[in-house]
Design a protein around this motif. Structure first.
Motif, PDB file in Angstrom:
ATOM      1  N   PHE A  33       0.645  -1.148   0.066  1.00 62.51           N
ATOM      2  CA  PHE A  33       0.084  -0.096   0.142  1.00 62.51           C
ATOM      3  C   PHE A  33       0.718   1.280   0.071  1.00 62.51           C
ATOM      4  N   THR A  34       2.133   1.335   0.449  1.00 64.90           N
ATOM      5  CA  THR A  34       2.824   2.249   0.775  1.00 64.90           C
ATOM      6  C   THR A  34       3.972   2.646  -0.513  1.00 64.90           C
ATOM      7  N   THR A  35       4.160   1.529  -0.996  1.00 65.81           N
ATOM      8  CA  THR A  35       5.183   1.551  -2.361  1.00 65.81           C
ATOM      9  C   THR A  35       4.942   2.667  -3.396  1.00 65.81           C
ATOM     10  N   LYS A  36       3.770   2.853  -3.503  1.00 65.74           N
ATOM     11  CA  LYS A  36       3.174   3.723  -4.570  1.00 65.74           C
ATOM     12  C   LYS A  36       3.746   5.262  -4.219  1.00 65.74           C
ATOM     13  N   TYR A  37       4.083   5.549  -2.870  1.00 62.76           N
ATOM     14  CA  TYR A  37       4.701   7.024  -2.871  1.00 62.76           C
ATOM     15  C   TYR A  37       6.159   7.053  -3.058  1.00 62.76           C
ATOM     16  N   PHE A  38       6.899   5.728  -3.032  1.00 62.86           N
ATOM     17  CA  PHE A  38       8.220   5.726  -3.394  1.00 62.86           C
ATOM     18  C   PHE A  38       8.307   5.670  -4.914  1.00 62.86           C
ATOM     19  N   ASN A  39       7.460   4.860  -5.440  1.00 57.97           N
ATOM     20  CA  ASN A  39       7.322   5.082  -6.956  1.00 57.97           C
ATOM     21  C   ASN A  39       7.058   6.376  -7.921  1.00 57.97           C
ATOM     22  N   ALA A  40       6.329   7.095  -6.955  1.00 64.12           N
ATOM     23  CA  ALA A  40       5.796   8.168  -7.573  1.00 64.12           C
ATOM     24  C   ALA A  40       6.923   9.449  -7.323  1.00 64.12           C
ATOM     25  N   TYR A  41       7.481   9.295  -6.273  1.00 63.86           N
ATOM     26  CA  TYR A  41       8.472  10.214  -6.039  1.00 63.86           C
ATOM     27  C   TYR A  41       9.697  10.165  -6.685  1.00 63.86           C
ATOM     28  N   TYR A  42      10.038   8.930  -6.953  1.00 63.61           N
ATOM     29  CA  TYR A  42      11.444   8.568  -7.802  1.00 63.61           C
ATOM     30  C   TYR A  42      11.164   8.075  -9.226  1.00 63.61           C
ATOM     31  N   ASN A  43       9.675   8.137  -9.437  1.00 58.64           N
ATOM     32  CA  ASN A  43       9.711   7.620 -11.134  1.00 58.64           C
ATOM     33  C   ASN A  43      10.051   6.083 -11.212  1.00 58.64           C
ATOM     34  N   LYS A  44       9.801   5.219 -10.291  1.00 58.92           N
ATOM     35  CA  LYS A  44      10.175   3.857 -10.226  1.00 58.92           C
ATOM     36  C   LYS A  44       9.175   2.993 -10.388  1.00 58.92           C
ATOM     37  N   ASN A  45       9.172   1.850 -10.624  1.00 61.45           N
ATOM     38  CA  ASN A  45       8.247   0.756 -10.843  1.00 61.45           C
ATOM     39  C   ASN A  45       8.252  -0.434 -10.066  1.00 61.45           C
ATOM     40  N   LEU A  46       8.659  -0.298  -8.747  1.00 62.13           N
ATOM     41  CA  LEU A  46       8.503  -1.261  -7.748  1.00 62.13           C
ATOM     42  C   LEU A  46       7.091  -2.173  -7.609  1.00 62.13           C
ATOM     43  N   PRO A  47       7.239  -3.393  -7.593  1.00 62.29           N
ATOM     44  CA  PRO A  47       5.757  -4.006  -7.449  1.00 62.29           C
ATOM     45  C   PRO A  47       5.019  -3.457  -6.182  1.00 62.29           C
ATOM     46  N   GLU A  48       3.781  -3.483  -6.719  1.00 60.87           N
ATOM     47  CA  GLU A  48       2.794  -3.038  -5.669  1.00 60.87           C
ATOM     48  C   GLU A  48       1.793  -4.022  -5.393  1.00 60.87           C
TER      49      GLU A  48
END
Length: 257
Positions: free
Chosen positions: A184-199
């Motif tokens: 649920f929180t990985t979306k914030y990391f992905n959005a901030y750094y433009n990454k695509n870690l699995p959610e």
């Protein structure tokens, strides 16, 4: 279910570096929707009618002006549970009397995550809680955090999952439940750094033909996001700067034991 936790706010007033909930990367204040969460919590209750320990989290949960309602909801649905509001305590002196009354009436305690910014205030805060007749627990002073996240996926998800204490931190969020909060929180990391870690890794509580057995089985197995977690590497506690470098959150650059 032995344990459940949930956010009432994703953002925080402290913004610790390497916070695994990524609270410091939440760009705009984000509160849980009380009406929807009530429906979701009641849906979970259809499958799990007994929970041993419930923790109300953030971010910083005291930022949510409806915190009292989450306390009362938790107690209504799970009258036998141990329930704690987990806070960095900095906002406790500003909380209205109604908040402390709600805690007392619902037999809910305060768990203080004790960070360096609260050191000069902790005596005042614990005195306040004592005066308000609210049960509380203060963790040891946190001087280090750990960083588990890597940007380089591995093939040891099961090994990591079985060793990870957070793999039993059942998290309820937006109508779904997961073994931990990262789905649920990985979306914030992905959005901030433009990454695509699995959610991935979350189960929809409104899924057709869902059963208690299926729910429990789902929570007991690793998922793709686990491939981006490693053995924890300790770092000195600190808060982030803005913008926050990605090295605040990943351990690829850190020496491993």
């Amino acid at each position: 279910m032995p344990y459940l936790e949930f956010h009432v706010a994703d953002h925080c007033n402290l913004n610790c570096r390497a916070c695994e909930h990524y609270s410091g990367l939440v760009k705009e204040p984000h509160f849980t929707n009380l009406k929807k969460f009530t429906r979701d919590f009641e849906q979970l209750h259809k499958f799990i009618d007994d929970i041993g320990y419930i923790r109300i989290l953030g971010g910083e949960p005291l930022l949510n002006p409806e915190i009292n309602e989450y306390v009362k909801l938790s107690r209504r649905l799970y009258p036998q549970a141990v329930i704690r509001v987990v806070t960095n305590a900095l906002l406790l002196p500003k909380m209205p009397d109604k908040f402390f009354k709600t805690l007392r009436q619902n037999d809910v305690s305060i768990h203080i995550s004790f960070y360096p910014p609260a050191q000069s205030k902790i005596e005042q805060i614990t005195k306040l809680l004592t005066e308000k007749k609210v049960e509380f627990f203060v963790s040891p002073l946190t001087k280090t955090f750990t960083v588990k996240q890597t940007l380089n996926p591995h093939n040891e998800a099961r090994k990591i999952f079985l060793k990870c204490f957070q793999a039993s931190c059942r998290n309820l969020y937006d109508g779904k439940i997961a073994a931990c909060f990262l789905p649920f929180t990985t979306k914030y990391f992905n959005a901030y750094y433009n990454k695509n870690l699995p959610e991935d890794g979350a189960l929809d509580l409104y899924e057709k033909d869902l059963t208690t057995e299926k729910l429990k089985k789902f929570l007991s197995v690793p998922f793709e996001r686990c491939r981006y977690c490693t053995a924890p590497v300790p770092i000195k506690w600190g808060t982030i700067s803005q913008p926050s470098p990605i090295t605040d959150w990943t351990n690829d650059h850190l020496p491993k034991n």
